[in-house]
Design a protein around this motif. Structure first.
Motif, PDB file in Angstrom:
ATOM      1  N   TYR A  23       0.760  -0.910  -0.046  1.00  0.00           N
ATOM      2  CA  TYR A  23      -0.087  -0.001   0.265  1.00  0.00           C
ATOM      3  C   TYR A  23       1.145   1.223  -0.121  1.00  0.00           C
ATOM      4  N   ASP A  24       0.510   1.956  -1.004  1.00  0.00           N
ATOM      5  CA  ASP A  24       1.825   3.114  -1.455  1.00  0.00           C
ATOM      6  C   ASP A  24       1.024   5.220  -1.340  1.00  0.00           C
ATOM      7  N   TYR A  25      -0.285   4.311  -1.127  1.00  0.00           N
ATOM      8  CA  TYR A  25      -1.115   5.741  -0.915  1.00  0.00           C
ATOM      9  C   TYR A  25      -1.760   5.460   0.322  1.00  0.00           C
ATOM     10  N   TRP A  26      -1.875   6.803   1.323  1.00  0.00           N
ATOM     11  CA  TRP A  26      -2.547   6.877   2.384  1.00  0.00           C
ATOM     12  C   TRP A  26      -3.416   8.020   2.158  1.00  0.00           C
ATOM     13  N   GLY A  27      -4.657   7.885   3.069  1.00  0.00           N
ATOM     14  CA  GLY A  27      -5.722   9.326   3.295  1.00  0.00           C
ATOM     15  C   GLY A  27      -4.872   9.288   4.622  1.00  0.00           C
ATOM     16  N   GLN A  28      -5.830  10.273   5.319  1.00  0.00           N
ATOM     17  CA  GLN A  28      -5.162  11.020   6.371  1.00  0.00           C
ATOM     18  C   GLN A  28      -6.439  10.268   8.186  1.00  0.00           C
ATOM     19  N   GLY A  29      -7.323  10.100   7.297  1.00  0.00           N
ATOM     20  CA  GLY A  29      -7.960   9.073   8.661  1.00  0.00           C
ATOM     21  C   GLY A  29      -8.940   9.511   9.248  1.00  0.00           C
ATOM     22  N   THR A  30     -10.034   9.059   9.350  1.00  0.00           N
ATOM     23  CA  THR A  30     -11.577   9.727  10.174  1.00  0.00           C
ATOM     24  C   THR A  30     -11.692   9.212  11.055  1.00  0.00           C
ATOM     25  N   GLN A  31     -12.086   9.778  12.134  1.00  0.00           N
ATOM     26  CA  GLN A  31     -11.945   8.688  13.928  1.00  0.00           C
ATOM     27  C   GLN A  31     -13.705   7.630  14.038  1.00  0.00           C
ATOM     28  N   VAL A  32     -13.715   6.569  14.111  1.00  0.00           N
ATOM     29  CA  VAL A  32     -14.440   6.336  14.664  1.00  0.00           C
ATOM     30  C   VAL A  32     -14.486   6.396  16.534  1.00  0.00           C
ATOM     31  N   THR A  33     -15.380   6.206  16.641  1.00  0.00           N
ATOM     32  CA  THR A  33     -15.699   5.972  17.963  1.00  0.00           C
ATOM     33  C   THR A  33     -17.273   5.214  19.177  1.00  0.00           C
ATOM     34  N   VAL A  34     -16.225   4.069  19.286  1.00  0.00           N
ATOM     35  CA  VAL A  34     -18.071   3.133  19.541  1.00  0.00           C
ATOM     36  C   VAL A  34     -18.299   3.258  20.877  1.00  0.00           C
ATOM     37  N   SER A  35     -19.651   3.541  21.746  1.00  0.00           N
ATOM     38  CA  SER A  35     -19.637   3.308  22.979  1.00  0.00           C
ATOM     39  C   SER A  35     -19.589   2.703  23.910  1.00  0.00           C
ATOM     40  N   SER A  36     -19.455   2.059  24.864  1.00  0.00           N
ATOM     41  CA  SER A  36     -20.254   0.794  25.181  1.00  0.00           C
ATOM     42  C   SER A  36     -21.291   1.201  25.656  1.00  0.00           C
TER      43      SER A  36
END
Length: 120
Positions: free
Chosen positions: A107-120
């Motif tokens: 994998y040569d190219y990456w995005g900046q990312g997006t946060q996923v938060t799952v609460s219990s």
């Protein structure tokens, strides 16, 4: 310069669903293999799912099999990650990545990312 832009992250309760999207301007998108990865706090980045350039082959980490679905729309140059039955352990930053044709699976190219938060 290749740009990958993720969206769709957020805060959700356990058992809920989210759909992540990743859009790119790559001219060779239709021949790229694509993947989703995630990184939880204090942990290394890990593979989540991948899809081949024609979309006929998908792979998933054991931890998400049966809950997550990766798909792509070549006309829109977008890859998706449908996440159902989310668990607190799915929390992390989710990244999309491109493995160009001929790269041998790297994998040569990456995005900046997006946060996923799952609460219990």
């Amino acid at each position: 310069q290749v740009q990958l832009v993720e969206s769709g992250g957020g805060l959700v309760q356990a058992g809920g669903s989210l759909t992540l999207s990743c859009t790119t301007s790559r001219r060779t998108f239709s021949s790229d293999n694509l993947g989703w990865f995630r990184q939880a706090p204090g942990k290394e980045r890990e593979f989540v799912a991948s899809i081949s350039w024609r979309g006929e082959i998908t792979m998933y980490a054991d931890s998400v099999k049966g809950r997550f679905t990766i798909s792509r729309d070549n006309a829109k140059k977008t890859v998706y990650l449908q996440m159902n039955s989310l668990k607190p352990e799915d929390t992390g930053v989710y990244y999309c990545a491109v493995s160009p044709l001929g790269s041998g699976g790297q994998y040569d190219y990456w995005g900046q990312g997006t946060q996923v938060t799952v609460s219990s």
